[in-house]
Design a protein around this motif. Structure first.
Motif, PDB file in Angstrom:
ATOM      1  N   VAL A 170       0.394   0.346  10.424  1.00 13.44           N
ATOM      2  CA  VAL A 170       0.154   0.909   9.115  1.00 13.44           C
ATOM      3  C   VAL A 170       0.877   2.488   9.214  1.00 13.44           C
ATOM      4  O   VAL A 170       0.517   3.119  10.109  1.00 13.44           O
ATOM      5  CB  VAL A 170      -1.310   1.136   8.692  1.00 13.44           C
ATOM      6  N   SER A 178      -6.879  -3.860  11.800  1.00 15.00           N
ATOM      7  CA  SER A 178      -5.900  -3.014  12.878  1.00 15.00           C
ATOM      8  C   SER A 178      -5.014  -2.299  12.107  1.00 15.00           C
ATOM      9  O   SER A 178      -4.296  -2.929  11.126  1.00 15.00           O
ATOM     10  CB  SER A 178      -5.254  -4.125  13.790  1.00 15.00           C
ATOM     11  N   ASN A 179      -5.015  -1.042  12.284  1.00 15.08           N
ATOM     12  CA  ASN A 179      -3.985  -0.217  11.534  1.00 15.08           C
ATOM     13  C   ASN A 179      -2.507  -0.019  12.428  1.00 15.08           C
ATOM     14  O   ASN A 179      -1.784   1.014  12.149  1.00 15.08           O
ATOM     15  CB  ASN A 179      -4.532   1.189  11.504  1.00 15.08           C
ATOM     16  N   LEU A 210       1.523  -6.743   7.396  1.00 14.36           N
ATOM     17  CA  LEU A 210       0.362  -5.909   7.357  1.00 14.36           C
ATOM     18  C   LEU A 210      -0.810  -7.154   7.271  1.00 14.36           C
ATOM     19  O   LEU A 210      -1.923  -6.690   6.544  1.00 14.36           O
ATOM     20  CB  LEU A 210       0.634  -5.192   5.908  1.00 14.36           C
ATOM     21  N   TYR A 239       0.941  -1.219   0.191  1.00 12.05           N
ATOM     22  CA  TYR A 239      -0.094  -0.069   0.058  1.00 12.05           C
ATOM     23  C   TYR A 239       0.832   1.177   0.008  1.00 12.05           C
ATOM     24  O   TYR A 239       2.189   1.093   0.196  1.00 12.05           O
ATOM     25  CB  TYR A 239      -0.950  -0.129   1.125  1.00 12.05           C
ATOM     26  N   PRO A 277       0.483   5.831   7.710  1.00 11.49           N
ATOM     27  CA  PRO A 277      -0.701   6.293   6.727  1.00 11.49           C
ATOM     28  C   PRO A 277      -0.196   6.784   5.454  1.00 11.49           C
ATOM     29  O   PRO A 277       1.281   7.481   5.522  1.00 11.49           O
ATOM     30  CB  PRO A 277      -1.205   7.803   7.743  1.00 11.49           C
ATOM     31  N   VAL A 315      -4.020  -5.745   9.377  1.00  8.16           N
ATOM     32  CA  VAL A 315      -5.030  -4.690   8.881  1.00  8.16           C
ATOM     33  C   VAL A 315      -5.768  -5.218   7.733  1.00  8.16           C
ATOM     34  O   VAL A 315      -7.041  -4.736   7.506  1.00  8.16           O
ATOM     35  CB  VAL A 315      -3.905  -3.552   8.248  1.00  8.16           C
TER      36      VAL A 315
END
Length: 275
Positions: free
Chosen positions: A54, A50-51, A42, A10, A56, A45
């Protein structure tokens, strides 16, 4: 039935950053489009939402702007700095892939520039897995044309073939090229300019019996002139120019008036490697 998460990444696509150097009255501009993609731990997530692991994508965008404040010596150097930061500063992030496009502004004075829409631009790709850095340079949409010194004859003829042999034709293409840089201790700007000049020289100087032959000549020339390059990949669409039949108007056409076809077009692709 077993179901599991496959490859994933991502990131933030197409962060446009323009860096102006104002140290003197003669300003310098670097105009980049930066896309980042991160991979790592990851699973949570995707499976649980669950972030916690991560970083952003908005933070990735902001990092591009903050790093630009320190200067951009080349797209490659800038991409390597970003990739190392994303991976080395965040334990859950195990790898980063950066794609950068550089847009060229033509100088018309100390602080006046112009740039047409579209057209050629420089590219760079960076991949960092926490240990190894891989750098690929390249360019896209470089329009080239030879108005002669090109043929196309001796091809397979079957019951569906209508194309007449050409012993003197226009050869035109829009080059997409990328080359892997095996030695990272290199002046990236010099390597890029040398490779680009070699590409154009090979296209200009090759008497072409096929666009495939020209493709190989381009890759060979880049590898010969840039010792840090290990592999060159090229995509060459054949921008067909067909001689217009002026006989219905009582006119001759001795290879002077052509119709530039938009589509369909031949698409020639290949890779040339250093042994």
């Amino acid at each position: 039935m077993a179901i599991e998460l496959g490859y994933n990444q991502y990131g933030k696509a197409e962060t446009r950053v323009v860096r102006v150097v104002r140290d003197t009255d003669r300003h310098e501009i670097t105009d980049l489009n930066v896309s980042s993609a991160l991979r790592g731990d990851l699973t949570a997530v995707h499976l649980d939402g669950s972030n916690a692991n991560v970083l952003p994508t908005d933070t990735q965008k902001n990092t591009v702007f903050a790093f630009a404040r320190d200067g951009i010596s080349s797209p490659e150097e800038f991409g390597v700095r970003l990739a190392r930061h994303y991976v080395d500063s965040q334990e859950p992030i195990h790898g980063a892939h950066l794609k950068l496009e550089q847009y060229t502004w033509t100088r018309h004075g100390d602080h006046t520039f112009s740039r047409g829409d579209g057209g050629e631009h420089r590219t760079a790709e960076i991949d960092y897995d926490g240990t190894d850095v891989k750098v690929t340079q390249g360019l896209r949409d470089l329009l080239l044309m030879n108005s002669t010194d090109s043929e196309f004859t001796g091809y397979i003829v079957d019951k569906y073939t209508t194309l007449a042999p050409a012993t003197d034709r226009i050869l035109a293409t829009s080059v997409n090229a990328e080359w892997k840089v095996s030695d990272l201790d290199v002046d990236y700007n010099k390597a890029y300019e040398t490779a680009r000049n070699a590409l154009i020289a090979a296209f200009r100087d090759t008497y072409s019996l096929s666009l495939q032959q020209t493709l190989y000549a381009i890759g060979e020339q880049i590898i010969k002139e840039v010792p840090q390059v290990s592999e060159v990949s090229l995509t060459l669409p054949n921008k067909h120019h067909f001689l217009v039949d002026l006989a219905p108007f009582g006119l001759e056409n001795p290879g002077e008036v052509f119709y530039a076809a938009d589509r369909p077009y031949g698409l020639i692709e290949g890779t040339v490697k250093r042994n």
